[in-house]
Design a protein around this motif. Structure first.
Motif, mmCIF file in Angstrom:
data_model
loop_
_atom_site.group_PDB
_atom_site.id
_atom_site.type_symbol
_atom_site.label_atom_id
_atom_site.label_comp_id
_atom_site.label_asym_id
_atom_site.label_seq_id
_atom_site.Cartn_x
_atom_site.Cartn_y
_atom_site.Cartn_z
ATOM 1 N N GLN A 151 10.960 -52.739 7.621
ATOM 2 C CA GLN A 151 9.623 -52.353 8.041
ATOM 3 C C GLN A 151 9.715 -51.496 9.294
ATOM 4 O O GLN A 151 10.516 -51.766 10.187
ATOM 5 C CB GLN A 151 8.772 -53.599 8.317
ATOM 6 C CG GLN A 151 7.294 -53.337 8.384
ATOM 7 C CD GLN A 151 6.672 -53.019 7.037
ATOM 8 O OE1 GLN A 151 7.319 -53.195 5.998
ATOM 9 N NE2 GLN A 151 5.451 -52.542 7.054
ATOM 10 N N VAL A 152 8.883 -50.465 9.339
ATOM 11 C CA VAL A 152 8.879 -49.536 10.461
ATOM 12 C C VAL A 152 7.496 -49.497 11.073
ATOM 13 O O VAL A 152 6.496 -49.393 10.362
ATOM 14 C CB VAL A 152 9.296 -48.126 10.012
ATOM 15 C CG1 VAL A 152 9.214 -47.149 11.178
ATOM 16 C CG2 VAL A 152 10.706 -48.133 9.431
ATOM 17 N N GLN A 153 7.443 -49.589 12.382
ATOM 18 C CA GLN A 153 6.185 -49.430 13.106
ATOM 19 C C GLN A 153 6.228 -48.092 13.847
ATOM 20 O O GLN A 153 7.235 -47.730 14.438
ATOM 21 C CB GLN A 153 5.962 -50.556 14.107
ATOM 22 C CG GLN A 153 5.736 -51.925 13.480
ATOM 23 C CD GLN A 153 7.031 -52.583 13.025
ATOM 24 O OE1 GLN A 153 8.021 -52.591 13.740
ATOM 25 N NE2 GLN A 153 7.029 -53.144 11.823
ATOM 26 N N LEU A 154 5.100 -47.397 13.809
ATOM 27 C CA LEU A 154 4.991 -46.101 14.462
ATOM 28 C C LEU A 154 3.888 -46.152 15.504
ATOM 29 O O LEU A 154 2.770 -46.591 15.212
ATOM 30 C CB LEU A 154 4.668 -45.013 13.435
ATOM 31 C CG LEU A 154 5.685 -44.822 12.313
ATOM 32 C CD1 LEU A 154 5.191 -43.798 11.308
ATOM 33 C CD2 LEU A 154 7.042 -44.415 12.852
ATOM 34 N N VAL A 155 4.202 -45.698 16.700
ATOM 35 C CA VAL A 155 3.222 -45.655 17.778
ATOM 36 C C VAL A 155 3.084 -44.209 18.227
ATOM 37 O O VAL A 155 4.055 -43.586 18.673
ATOM 38 C CB VAL A 155 3.653 -46.535 18.962
ATOM 39 C CG1 VAL A 155 2.650 -46.415 20.099
ATOM 40 C CG2 VAL A 155 3.783 -47.990 18.507
ATOM 41 N N GLU A 156 1.869 -43.688 18.087
ATOM 42 C CA GLU A 156 1.589 -42.297 18.441
ATOM 43 C C GLU A 156 0.895 -42.237 19.797
ATOM 44 O O GLU A 156 0.183 -43.159 20.192
ATOM 45 C CB GLU A 156 0.682 -41.660 17.389
ATOM 46 C CG GLU A 156 1.281 -41.626 16.000
ATOM 47 C CD GLU A 156 0.244 -41.842 14.930
ATOM 48 O OE1 GLU A 156 0.381 -41.262 13.837
ATOM 49 O OE2 GLU A 156 -0.715 -42.599 15.180
ATOM 50 N N SER A 157 1.073 -41.118 20.476
ATOM 51 C CA SER A 157 0.393 -40.894 21.738
ATOM 52 C C SER A 157 0.245 -39.397 21.959
ATOM 53 O O SER A 157 0.924 -38.596 21.314
ATOM 54 C CB SER A 157 1.168 -41.524 22.896
ATOM 55 O OG SER A 157 2.455 -40.943 22.995
ATOM 56 N N GLY A 158 -0.668 -39.044 22.855
ATOM 57 C CA GLY A 158 -0.785 -37.656 23.278
ATOM 58 C C GLY A 158 -2.002 -36.909 22.794
ATOM 59 O O GLY A 158 -2.203 -35.759 23.177
ATOM 60 N N GLY A 159 -2.820 -37.507 21.958
ATOM 61 C CA GLY A 159 -4.022 -36.812 21.520
ATOM 62 C C GLY A 159 -5.038 -36.717 22.644
ATOM 63 O O GLY A 159 -4.869 -37.285 23.714
ATOM 64 N N GLY A 160 -6.108 -35.964 22.393
ATOM 65 C CA GLY A 160 -7.157 -35.837 23.388
ATOM 66 C C GLY A 160 -8.017 -34.617 23.164
ATOM 67 O O GLY A 160 -7.980 -33.997 22.098
ATOM 68 N N LEU A 161 -8.782 -34.297 24.188
ATOM 69 C CA LEU A 161 -9.706 -33.162 24.154
ATOM 70 C C LEU A 161 -9.133 -32.029 24.999
ATOM 71 O O LEU A 161 -8.717 -32.249 26.145
ATOM 72 C CB LEU A 161 -11.072 -33.588 24.690
ATOM 73 C CG LEU A 161 -12.120 -32.493 24.890
ATOM 74 C CD1 LEU A 161 -12.486 -31.866 23.544
ATOM 75 C CD2 LEU A 161 -13.346 -33.063 25.583
ATOM 76 N N VAL A 162 -9.123 -30.836 24.429
ATOM 77 C CA VAL A 162 -8.598 -29.686 25.150
ATOM 78 C C VAL A 162 -9.403 -28.465 24.763
ATOM 79 O O VAL A 162 -9.978 -28.398 23.664
ATOM 80 C CB VAL A 162 -7.098 -29.490 24.810
ATOM 81 C CG1 VAL A 162 -6.904 -29.141 23.346
ATOM 82 C CG2 VAL A 162 -6.447 -28.463 25.711
ATOM 83 N N LYS A 163 -9.477 -27.500 25.660
ATOM 84 C CA LYS A 163 -10.185 -26.269 25.368
ATOM 85 C C LYS A 163 -9.297 -25.334 24.544
ATOM 86 O O LYS A 163 -8.067 -25.416 24.605
ATOM 87 C CB LYS A 163 -10.610 -25.571 26.658
ATOM 88 C CG LYS A 163 -11.674 -26.313 27.436
ATOM 89 C CD LYS A 163 -12.101 -25.532 28.671
ATOM 90 C CE LYS A 163 -13.210 -26.254 29.427
ATOM 91 N NZ LYS A 163 -13.634 -25.510 30.641
ATOM 92 N N ARG A 194 0.778 -32.319 23.722
ATOM 93 C CA ARG A 194 2.062 -32.759 23.182
ATOM 94 C C ARG A 194 1.873 -34.138 22.568
ATOM 95 O O ARG A 194 1.487 -35.080 23.264
ATOM 96 C CB ARG A 194 3.122 -32.806 24.271
ATOM 97 C CG ARG A 194 4.497 -33.277 23.800
ATOM 98 C CD ARG A 194 5.472 -33.225 24.964
ATOM 99 N NE ARG A 194 6.740 -33.862 24.705
ATOM 100 C CZ ARG A 194 7.772 -33.265 24.119
ATOM 101 N NH1 ARG A 194 7.671 -32.003 23.716
ATOM 102 N NH2 ARG A 194 8.909 -33.916 23.932
ATOM 103 N N LEU A 195 2.113 -34.229 21.279
ATOM 104 C CA LEU A 195 2.030 -35.500 20.576
ATOM 105 C C LEU A 195 3.420 -36.122 20.496
ATOM 106 O O LEU A 195 4.411 -35.416 20.318
ATOM 107 C CB LEU A 195 1.489 -35.314 19.166
ATOM 108 C CG LEU A 195 0.132 -34.622 19.033
ATOM 109 C CD1 LEU A 195 -0.284 -34.583 17.565
ATOM 110 C CD2 LEU A 195 -0.922 -35.308 19.872
ATOM 111 N N GLY A 209 -2.670 -42.659 13.578
ATOM 112 C CA GLY A 209 -3.345 -41.403 13.844
ATOM 113 C C GLY A 209 -3.819 -41.291 15.280
ATOM 114 O O GLY A 209 -4.168 -42.282 15.925
ATOM 115 N N THR A 210 -3.836 -40.061 15.757
ATOM 116 C CA THR A 210 -4.353 -39.773 17.094
ATOM 117 C C THR A 210 -5.237 -38.533 16.992
ATOM 118 O O THR A 210 -4.887 -37.553 16.335
ATOM 119 C CB THR A 210 -3.191 -39.564 18.099
ATOM 120 O OG1 THR A 210 -3.719 -39.365 19.412
ATOM 121 C CG2 THR A 210 -2.305 -38.387 17.735
#
Length: 121
Positions: free
Chosen positions: A1-13, A19-20, A114-115
């Motif tokens: 089993q694999v767990q994935l943790v995403e980071s880096g999303g957000g609001l940008v102009k 950077r994800l 998802g991010t």
């Protein structure tokens, strides 16, 4: 089993950068391919970029020259550097990996949660 943790999303102009990052953990023998997909509202999920263990890379046409995918095999991480972002890049970005394990020697796919990336005009 694999767990994935995403980071880096957000609001940008528009024109900005994000950077994800995605870190894989759990019980597996090897991660073969890693990729980023995205899904915009009322759109199908699409492959944005992928990279295999040997470093072969694919980009969908709309992001070529703007996005860069990279991975660290030792840390089991994959990154997506997104430059010159456009409003049409707005979507939920999903990390995806294919990994092998003792119980799944043929490999199995795993998805992150998802991010959200929002690019304002």
């Amino acid at each position: 089993q694999v767990q994935l943790v995403e980071s880096g999303g957000g609001l940008v102009k528009a024109g900005g950068s994000l950077r994800l990052s995605c870190a894989a953990s759990g019980s597996f023998s090897s991660i073969t391919a890693m990729a980023w997909h995205r899904q915009a509202p009322e759109q199908q999920r699409e492959l944005v970029a992928s990279i295999d263990r040997g470093g072969r890379i694919y980009y969908t046409d709309s992001v070529k020259g703007r996005f860069t995918i990279s991975r660290d095999n030792a840390l089991n991480t994959v990154h997506l550097q997104m430059n010159n972002l456009k409003p049409e890049d707005t979507a939920v970005y999903y990390c995806w990996v294919a990994a092998t394990a003792v119980t799944t020697p043929g490999g199995k796919s795993y998805w992150g949660e998802g991010t959200l990336v929002t690019v304002s005009s």
